[in-house]
Design a protein around this motif. Structure first.
Motif, PDB file in Angstrom:
ATOM      1  N   HIS A  14      -5.290   4.314  -0.778  1.00 53.97           N
ATOM      2  CA  HIS A  14      -5.496   2.792  -0.513  1.00 53.97           C
ATOM      3  C   HIS A  14      -5.103   2.478   0.776  1.00 53.97           C
ATOM      4  O   HIS A  14      -4.949   1.361   0.873  1.00 53.97           O
ATOM      5  CB  HIS A  14      -4.423   2.072  -1.468  1.00 53.97           C
ATOM      6  N   LEU A  15      -4.625   3.412   1.547  1.00 49.86           N
ATOM      7  CA  LEU A  15      -4.298   3.221   3.009  1.00 49.86           C
ATOM      8  C   LEU A  15      -5.394   3.395   3.789  1.00 49.86           C
ATOM      9  O   LEU A  15      -6.550   4.302   3.733  1.00 49.86           O
ATOM     10  CB  LEU A  15      -3.188   4.152   3.457  1.00 49.86           C
ATOM     11  N   MET A  16      -5.536   2.620   5.070  1.00 53.97           N
ATOM     12  CA  MET A  16      -6.556   2.853   6.155  1.00 53.97           C
ATOM     13  C   MET A  16      -6.367   4.338   6.471  1.00 53.97           C
ATOM     14  O   MET A  16      -5.156   4.802   6.621  1.00 53.97           O
ATOM     15  CB  MET A  16      -6.432   1.871   7.167  1.00 53.97           C
ATOM     16  N   GLU A  17      -7.332   4.868   6.959  1.00 55.25           N
ATOM     17  CA  GLU A  17      -7.299   6.400   7.478  1.00 55.25           C
ATOM     18  C   GLU A  17      -6.210   6.493   8.581  1.00 55.25           C
ATOM     19  O   GLU A  17      -5.389   7.692   8.592  1.00 55.25           O
ATOM     20  CB  GLU A  17      -8.664   6.903   8.077  1.00 55.25           C
ATOM     21  N   GLY A  18      -5.956   5.714   9.533  1.00 57.69           N
ATOM     22  CA  GLY A  18      -4.975   5.742  10.477  1.00 57.69           C
ATOM     23  C   GLY A  18      -3.573   5.435  10.123  1.00 57.69           C
ATOM     24  O   GLY A  18      -2.434   6.060  10.879  1.00 57.69           O
ATOM     25  N   ASN A  19      -3.395   5.189   8.762  1.00 57.39           N
ATOM     26  CA  ASN A  19      -2.099   4.837   8.143  1.00 57.39           C
ATOM     27  C   ASN A  19      -1.659   5.927   7.381  1.00 57.39           C
ATOM     28  O   ASN A  19      -0.545   6.250   7.024  1.00 57.39           O
ATOM     29  CB  ASN A  19      -1.800   3.595   7.620  1.00 57.39           C
ATOM     30  N   ARG A  20      -2.663   6.702   6.889  1.00 63.14           N
ATOM     31  CA  ARG A  20      -2.368   7.817   5.773  1.00 63.14           C
ATOM     32  C   ARG A  20      -1.478   8.990   6.181  1.00 63.14           C
ATOM     33  O   ARG A  20      -0.228   8.983   5.479  1.00 63.14           O
ATOM     34  CB  ARG A  20      -3.542   8.349   5.329  1.00 63.14           C
ATOM     35  N   ALA A  21      -1.651   9.688   7.199  1.00 61.20           N
ATOM     36  CA  ALA A  21      -0.747  10.827   7.358  1.00 61.20           C
ATOM     37  C   ALA A  21       0.760  10.364   7.820  1.00 61.20           C
ATOM     38  O   ALA A  21       1.717  11.083   7.142  1.00 61.20           O
ATOM     39  CB  ALA A  21      -1.183  11.615   8.565  1.00 61.20           C
ATOM     40  N   LYS A  22       0.972   9.285   8.355  1.00 59.51           N
ATOM     41  CA  LYS A  22       2.330   9.034   9.034  1.00 59.51           C
ATOM     42  C   LYS A  22       3.023   8.390   7.619  1.00 59.51           C
ATOM     43  O   LYS A  22       4.161   8.617   7.579  1.00 59.51           O
ATOM     44  CB  LYS A  22       2.231   8.047   9.888  1.00 59.51           C
ATOM     45  N   THR A  23       2.299   7.908   6.740  1.00 58.71           N
ATOM     46  CA  THR A  23       2.956   7.385   5.552  1.00 58.71           C
ATOM     47  C   THR A  23       3.300   8.251   4.582  1.00 58.71           C
ATOM     48  O   THR A  23       4.400   8.399   4.189  1.00 58.71           O
ATOM     49  CB  THR A  23       1.929   6.111   4.863  1.00 58.71           C
ATOM     50  N   LEU A  24       2.551   9.638   4.404  1.00 63.50           N
ATOM     51  CA  LEU A  24       2.756  10.468   3.481  1.00 63.50           C
ATOM     52  C   LEU A  24       3.982  11.293   4.145  1.00 63.50           C
ATOM     53  O   LEU A  24       4.751  11.900   3.374  1.00 63.50           O
ATOM     54  CB  LEU A  24       1.464  11.487   3.499  1.00 63.50           C
ATOM     55  N   ALA A  25       4.236  11.236   5.543  1.00 65.31           N
ATOM     56  CA  ALA A  25       5.355  12.040   6.024  1.00 65.31           C
ATOM     57  C   ALA A  25       6.478  11.357   6.223  1.00 65.31           C
ATOM     58  O   ALA A  25       7.475  11.769   6.591  1.00 65.31           O
ATOM     59  CB  ALA A  25       4.709  12.512   7.517  1.00 65.31           C
ATOM     60  N   ALA A  26       6.331   9.922   6.169  1.00 68.21           N
ATOM     61  CA  ALA A  26       7.621   9.298   6.332  1.00 68.21           C
ATOM     62  C   ALA A  26       8.619   9.641   5.309  1.00 68.21           C
ATOM     63  O   ALA A  26       8.385   9.804   4.065  1.00 68.21           O
ATOM     64  CB  ALA A  26       7.353   7.732   6.296  1.00 68.21           C
ATOM     65  N   PRO A  27       9.895   9.230   5.449  1.00 66.55           N
ATOM     66  CA  PRO A  27      11.171   9.717   4.455  1.00 66.55           C
ATOM     67  C   PRO A  27      10.802   8.702   3.319  1.00 66.55           C
ATOM     68  O   PRO A  27      11.041   8.940   2.085  1.00 66.55           O
ATOM     69  CB  PRO A  27      12.467   9.628   5.244  1.00 66.55           C
ATOM     70  N   VAL A  28      10.411   7.283   3.708  1.00 67.74           N
ATOM     71  CA  VAL A  28      10.516   6.251   2.609  1.00 67.74           C
ATOM     72  C   VAL A  28       9.110   5.416   2.954  1.00 67.74           C
ATOM     73  O   VAL A  28       8.937   5.103   4.140  1.00 67.74           O
ATOM     74  CB  VAL A  28      11.585   5.440   2.624  1.00 67.74           C
ATOM     75  N   CYS A  29       8.417   4.973   2.186  1.00 62.62           N
ATOM     76  CA  CYS A  29       7.580   3.651   2.265  1.00 62.62           C
ATOM     77  C   CYS A  29       8.034   2.518   1.325  1.00 62.62           C
ATOM     78  O   CYS A  29       8.150   2.835   0.223  1.00 62.62           O
ATOM     79  CB  CYS A  29       6.053   4.203   2.216  1.00 62.62           C
ATOM     80  N   VAL A  30       8.242   1.635   1.903  1.00 65.42           N
ATOM     81  CA  VAL A  30       8.569   0.315   0.978  1.00 65.42           C
ATOM     82  C   VAL A  30       7.352  -0.530   0.907  1.00 65.42           C
ATOM     83  O   VAL A  30       6.760  -0.979   1.758  1.00 65.42           O
ATOM     84  CB  VAL A  30       9.664  -0.560   1.834  1.00 65.42           C
ATOM     85  N   ILE A  31       7.002  -0.761  -0.433  1.00 64.45           N
ATOM     86  CA  ILE A  31       5.815  -1.647  -0.675  1.00 64.45           C
ATOM     87  C   ILE A  31       6.674  -2.928  -0.740  1.00 64.45           C
ATOM     88  O   ILE A  31       7.460  -3.258  -1.669  1.00 64.45           O
ATOM     89  CB  ILE A  31       5.419  -1.504  -1.835  1.00 64.45           C
ATOM     90  N   VAL A  32       6.449  -4.047   0.271  1.00 64.29           N
ATOM     91  CA  VAL A  32       6.999  -5.508   0.310  1.00 64.29           C
ATOM     92  C   VAL A  32       6.269  -6.093  -0.717  1.00 64.29           C
ATOM     93  O   VAL A  32       5.041  -6.424  -0.311  1.00 64.29           O
ATOM     94  CB  VAL A  32       7.290  -6.000   1.504  1.00 64.29           C
ATOM     95  N   ALA A  33       6.580  -6.716  -1.893  1.00 69.68           N
ATOM     96  CA  ALA A  33       6.011  -7.331  -2.787  1.00 69.68           C
ATOM     97  C   ALA A  33       6.381  -8.770  -3.133  1.00 69.68           C
ATOM     98  O   ALA A  33       7.475  -9.082  -2.605  1.00 69.68           O
ATOM     99  CB  ALA A  33       5.717  -6.339  -4.043  1.00 69.68           C
ATOM    100  N   THR A  34       5.901  -9.398  -3.786  1.00 69.78           N
ATOM    101  CA  THR A  34       6.221 -10.647  -4.067  1.00 69.78           C
ATOM    102  C   THR A  34       6.024 -10.960  -5.513  1.00 69.78           C
ATOM    103  O   THR A  34       4.938 -10.638  -6.246  1.00 69.78           O
ATOM    104  CB  THR A  34       5.454 -11.827  -3.499  1.00 69.78           C
ATOM    105  N   ASP A  35       7.056 -11.492  -6.215  1.00 70.17           N
ATOM    106  CA  ASP A  35       6.844 -11.978  -7.786  1.00 70.17           C
ATOM    107  C   ASP A  35       6.404 -13.122  -7.968  1.00 70.17           C
ATOM    108  O   ASP A  35       6.908 -14.120  -7.488  1.00 70.17           O
ATOM    109  CB  ASP A  35       8.435 -11.715  -8.402  1.00 70.17           C
ATOM    110  N   THR A  36       4.913 -13.214  -8.478  1.00 70.13           N
ATOM    111  CA  THR A  36       4.307 -14.332  -8.526  1.00 70.13           C
ATOM    112  C   THR A  36       5.221 -15.382  -9.423  1.00 70.13           C
ATOM    113  O   THR A  36       4.776 -16.509  -9.700  1.00 70.13           O
ATOM    114  CB  THR A  36       3.083 -14.260  -8.820  1.00 70.13           C
ATOM    115  N   ARG A  37       6.109 -14.909 -10.401  1.00 65.92           N
ATOM    116  CA  ARG A  37       6.742 -15.567 -11.411  1.00 65.92           C
ATOM    117  C   ARG A  37       8.096 -15.822 -10.942  1.00 65.92           C
ATOM    118  O   ARG A  37       9.038 -15.625 -12.028  1.00 65.92           O
ATOM    119  CB  ARG A  37       6.271 -15.004 -12.848  1.00 65.92           C
TER     120      ARG A  37
END
Length: 201
Positions: free
Chosen positions: A74-97
């Motif tokens: 689900h990542l753009m190509e330019g973001n894929r390799a660095k995200t897989l290699a990062a120690p942590v990736c945080v999905i900042v999400a929002t609780d709609t309720r």
């Protein structure tokens, strides 16, 4: 000291670490981020103000490569390799309720019912304050010695389907997190001057 007493500004070194010398990083050293440090980041970030203390931001911390691989398609190509290699990736999400928690976090009765009865007000509140929560998270991470690589280059619908199939939480943006590799930092782009960006009346 009272919480409302005048106090001195932070030392210049602290300001530099959080703002002036901090950069978006695109690669990280092979150094893990301990789970306890992630808890400390959140403990600081949650103290940032939100309207009516609503706290709609949610943080999904992908601390294993297996978890980040779920994000990969689900990542753009330019973001894929660095995200897989990062120690942590945080999905900042929002609780709609988010408002279902209002009786726990707001001192006056009726807030939950007010938001539940007005979807437009609820949406405006969670969009604005959920984004604030993500910004507080980045500042807290920097204050605790971590580096951040925030990103919006991803397919939000795909991430939501993968991680939040019930639809209640919604992905806002991503933050790669760890100890930055200095070689991965691009030169800083210009910031707008005060007279362009600010007005004082």
């Amino acid at each position: 000291m009272s919480a409302f007493a005048p106090r001195p500004p932070l030392p210049e070194a602290a300001l530099a670490q959080i703002f002036a010398d901090a950069h978006t990083v695109n690669g990280f050293l092979d150094t893990p981020v301990p789970p306890g440090l992630l808890r400390r980041v959140y403990a600081l970030a949650r103290m940032g103000p939100t309207s009516m203390n609503c706290q709609p931001a949610r943080f999904v911390m992908l601390a294993t490569r297996t978890a980040r691989e779920r994000l990969g398609p689900h990542l753009m190509e330019g973001n894929r390799a660095k995200t897989l290699a990062a120690p942590v990736c945080v999905i900042v999400a929002t609780d709609t309720r988010f408002f279902e928690h209002m009786p726990e976090v707001w001192h006056a009765p009726g807030a939950r019912e007010t938001f539940a009865a007005d979807p437009g007000l609820a949406a405006a509140t969670w969009v604005r304050n959920g984004t604030l929560g993500g910004a507080y998270f980045m500042l807290a991470a920097r204050a605790l010695g971590l580096d951040c690589g925030p990103m919006s280059g991803f397919n939000a619908a795909g991430v939501n389907a993968e991680f939040f199939p019930d639809g209640r939480w919604q992905a806002n943006f991503l933050i790669n997190l760890g100890y930055g590799d200095p070689a991965s930092v691009f030169p800083r782009n210009p910031r707008l001057p005060f007279d362009t960006a600010c007005r004082v009346f």
